[in-house]
Design a protein around this motif. Structure first.
Motif, short mmCIF file in Angstrom:
data_model
loop_
_atom_site.label_atom_id
_atom_site.label_comp_id
_atom_site.label_asym_id
_atom_site.label_seq_id
_atom_site.Cartn_x
_atom_site.Cartn_y
_atom_site.Cartn_z
N SER A 141 -42.59 -4.89 33.04
CA SER A 141 -43.22 -4.61 34.33
C SER A 141 -43.48 -3.12 34.53
O SER A 141 -44.22 -2.74 35.44
CB SER A 141 -42.36 -5.15 35.48
N SER A 142 -42.89 -2.27 33.70
CA SER A 142 -43.09 -0.83 33.85
C SER A 142 -43.98 -0.23 32.76
O SER A 142 -44.13 0.98 32.69
CB SER A 142 -41.73 -0.12 33.83
N ASP B 54 -47.27 0.90 30.61
CA ASP B 54 -48.65 1.35 30.84
C ASP B 54 -49.38 1.37 29.49
O ASP B 54 -48.79 1.11 28.45
CB ASP B 54 -48.68 2.71 31.52
N VAL C 114 -51.69 -5.02 29.04
CA VAL C 114 -51.02 -4.34 30.15
C VAL C 114 -51.43 -4.93 31.48
O VAL C 114 -50.59 -5.14 32.36
CB VAL C 114 -51.29 -2.82 30.08
N ASP C 115 -52.72 -5.22 31.64
CA ASP C 115 -53.19 -5.84 32.89
C ASP C 115 -52.50 -7.17 33.15
O ASP C 115 -52.07 -7.47 34.26
CB ASP C 115 -54.71 -6.04 32.87
N ASN D 114 -48.86 -6.63 34.15
CA ASN D 114 -48.74 -6.12 35.51
C ASN D 114 -48.93 -7.22 36.56
O ASN D 114 -48.51 -7.06 37.70
CB ASN D 114 -49.72 -4.97 35.75
N GLN D 115 -49.55 -8.32 36.19
CA GLN D 115 -49.78 -9.45 37.10
C GLN D 115 -48.59 -10.41 37.13
O GLN D 115 -48.50 -11.24 38.02
CB GLN D 115 -51.02 -10.23 36.69
N SER E 110 -44.38 -11.62 36.88
CA SER E 110 -43.03 -11.26 37.32
C SER E 110 -42.08 -11.47 36.15
O SER E 110 -42.19 -12.44 35.42
CB SER E 110 -42.59 -12.13 38.49
#
Length: 110
Positions: free
Chosen positions: A7-8, A10, A71-72, A75-76, A78
């Protein structure tokens, strides 16, 4: 060694991990290099990344646009909280140094 939590992550971090890994497949890369990612979750991620991703593809074959897709997608989603297994107590000495540096007290008792 502490693993990166998904979740962190990039684009830059993902690129560095992909180019620095010794893993031969995307599935093994996800399960070995990222925290809280097991085989089932890795398979789910790979399916979610898109049709151009396969479990057995080499991490070195992943280009910049594919990294962005990965990455996208991450990021969506959980994920479970990060593991605290690699954390260690600060200790009295380091705590003393930190208080002295940040708070600059006239006196300190330990």
């Amino acid at each position: 060694k502490a693993k990166v939590h998904p979740s962190s992550i990039d684009n830059h971090t993902m690129e560095n991990l992909l180019h620095g890994t010794g893993e031969k497949t995307l599935l093994r890369f996800l399960t070995r290099e990222l925290d809280c990612v097991n085989g089932d979750l890795a398979r789910e991620l790979i399916k979610g990344f898109g049709a151009s991703f396969r479990e057995e593809m080499s991490p070195s074959d992943i280009d910049t646009s594919m990294i962005r897709q990965m990455v996208d997608k991450m990021n969506q989603m959980s994920f479970a909280p990060p593991s605290g297994a690699v954390l260690a107590p600060a200790g009295e000495y380091n705590l003393h140094l930190g208080v002295m540096k940040e708070m600059k007290p006239d006196m300190i008792a330990t």
